[in-house]
Design a protein around this motif. Sequence first.
Motif, PDB file in Angstrom:
ATOM      1  N   THR A 127      -1.363 -11.304  -2.235  1.00 23.64           N
ATOM      2  CA  THR A 127      -1.710 -12.658  -1.825  1.00 23.64           C
ATOM      3  C   THR A 127      -1.408 -12.816  -0.345  1.00 23.64           C
ATOM      4  O   THR A 127      -0.367 -12.359   0.129  1.00 23.64           O
ATOM      5  N   ASP A 142      -8.336 -21.662   6.441  1.00 24.68           N
ATOM      6  CA  ASP A 142      -9.673 -21.905   5.929  1.00 24.68           C
ATOM      7  C   ASP A 142     -10.580 -22.288   7.102  1.00 24.68           C
ATOM      8  O   ASP A 142     -10.343 -23.300   7.770  1.00 24.68           O
ATOM      9  N   ARG A 186      -4.510 -21.765   3.312  1.00 24.56           N
ATOM     10  CA  ARG A 186      -4.768 -21.568   1.892  1.00 24.56           C
ATOM     11  C   ARG A 186      -4.357 -20.156   1.520  1.00 24.56           C
ATOM     12  O   ARG A 186      -4.273 -19.266   2.379  1.00 24.56           O
ATOM     13  N   ASN A 187      -4.082 -19.942   0.243  1.00 20.77           N
ATOM     14  CA  ASN A 187      -3.670 -18.630  -0.250  1.00 20.77           C
ATOM     15  C   ASN A 187      -4.853 -17.916  -0.886  1.00 20.77           C
ATOM     16  O   ASN A 187      -5.469 -18.429  -1.831  1.00 20.77           O
ATOM     17  N   ASN A 188      -5.160 -16.741  -0.352  1.00 20.85           N
ATOM     18  CA  ASN A 188      -6.212 -15.891  -0.905  1.00 20.85           C
ATOM     19  C   ASN A 188      -5.580 -14.658  -1.530  1.00 20.85           C
ATOM     20  O   ASN A 188      -4.543 -14.184  -1.064  1.00 20.85           O
ATOM     21  N   THR A 200      -6.250 -10.593  -3.192  1.00 17.96           N
ATOM     22  CA  THR A 200      -7.084  -9.424  -3.451  1.00 17.96           C
ATOM     23  C   THR A 200      -6.622  -8.837  -4.771  1.00 17.96           C
ATOM     24  O   THR A 200      -5.431  -8.518  -4.931  1.00 17.96           O
ATOM     25  N   GLU A 224     -15.487 -14.097  -1.039  1.00 12.75           N
ATOM     26  CA  GLU A 224     -14.427 -14.856  -1.678  1.00 12.75           C
ATOM     27  C   GLU A 224     -14.983 -15.693  -2.826  1.00 12.75           C
ATOM     28  O   GLU A 224     -16.072 -16.255  -2.728  1.00 12.75           O
ATOM     29  N   SER A 234     -13.886 -18.799  -5.543  1.00 10.73           N
ATOM     30  CA  SER A 234     -12.899 -19.840  -5.827  1.00 10.73           C
ATOM     31  C   SER A 234     -12.361 -19.679  -7.245  1.00 10.73           C
ATOM     32  O   SER A 234     -13.106 -19.325  -8.174  1.00 10.73           O
ATOM     33  N   MET A 289      -2.724 -18.942  -5.668  1.00 12.27           N
ATOM     34  CA  MET A 289      -4.031 -18.588  -5.117  1.00 12.27           C
ATOM     35  C   MET A 289      -5.031 -19.730  -5.287  1.00 12.27           C
ATOM     36  O   MET A 289      -5.020 -20.449  -6.283  1.00 12.27           O
ATOM     37  N   ALA A 317      -8.374 -18.752  -3.963  1.00  5.76           N
ATOM     38  CA  ALA A 317      -9.582 -17.926  -3.968  1.00  5.76           C
ATOM     39  C   ALA A 317      -9.157 -16.463  -4.061  1.00  5.76           C
ATOM     40  O   ALA A 317      -7.992 -16.123  -3.810  1.00  5.76           O
ATOM     41  N   PHE A 318     -10.098 -15.598  -4.397  1.00  8.13           N
ATOM     42  CA  PHE A 318      -9.784 -14.178  -4.510  1.00  8.13           C
ATOM     43  C   PHE A 318     -10.982 -13.345  -4.093  1.00  8.13           C
ATOM     44  O   PHE A 318     -12.116 -13.832  -3.988  1.00  8.13           O
ATOM     45  N   ARG A 319     -10.733 -12.059  -3.879  1.00 10.93           N
ATOM     46  CA  ARG A 319     -11.775 -11.082  -3.618  1.00 10.93           C
ATOM     47  C   ARG A 319     -11.317  -9.745  -4.176  1.00 10.93           C
ATOM     48  O   ARG A 319     -10.141  -9.585  -4.536  1.00 10.93           O
TER      49      ARG A 319
END
Length: 218
Positions: free
Chosen positions: A71, A76, A83-85, A87, A142, A144, A164, A166-168
Amino acid sequence: NFAAYVQSGWQASADLYIESALRFEDFEDFGTTTNYKLGFNYNLGDDMFLRGTYSTGFKAPTPGQSNTSNTSTEIDPATGKLRNNGTIPATSAVALLNGGAPLDPEESTNFTLGFGGTIGAFDFTVDYFDIDVEDRLNLSSEVSLSATDIASLIADNVPGAGDMTAFRFFTNDFDTNTSGFDVVISTTTGGTEWNLAYNNTSTDVTDRGATVDNDRVR
């Protein structure tokens, strides 16, 4: 992984030399791959030669690409707020629902053709190359997260999943072609060797899939 490799050379004539190689490899995570190479060198007299190769290759996904879970806090670009993204592994349940899949190796096809020789005190080589790479690895766009997705990631023990938004994930989702040429000229004066090298290379994206992040592929 296990691998077997064999290489051979054949002096077909006084001027023509042919070389070949074959490699088989078995990976525990994605299976087997077989690659080969054919090459030649042909003398065009005492001071000139022609050479070329045709080969295939691969690059296996790293354990980090296959299993990464992290994370990061980013700004953004739309709102300017933090924001927290995350993987996440491409084979996690949330990634699979959004286009994820087990990672495959990147595969390449390579072609080179060149010539060289000696003119007076100068040695030179000119080589053209063309490389096609399929299924290149890259981070996805990404996605949501919904409350259900977050709960699933927490159940999968993904670090920081509860924070989180969003993620990828890594994905095999674009192809490229790289082509160009190299020129090298060298000579010696006294005890000093001089080299002049020039390279011109261009890379184009020839295909991209639905999950790839276009901002990261140019």
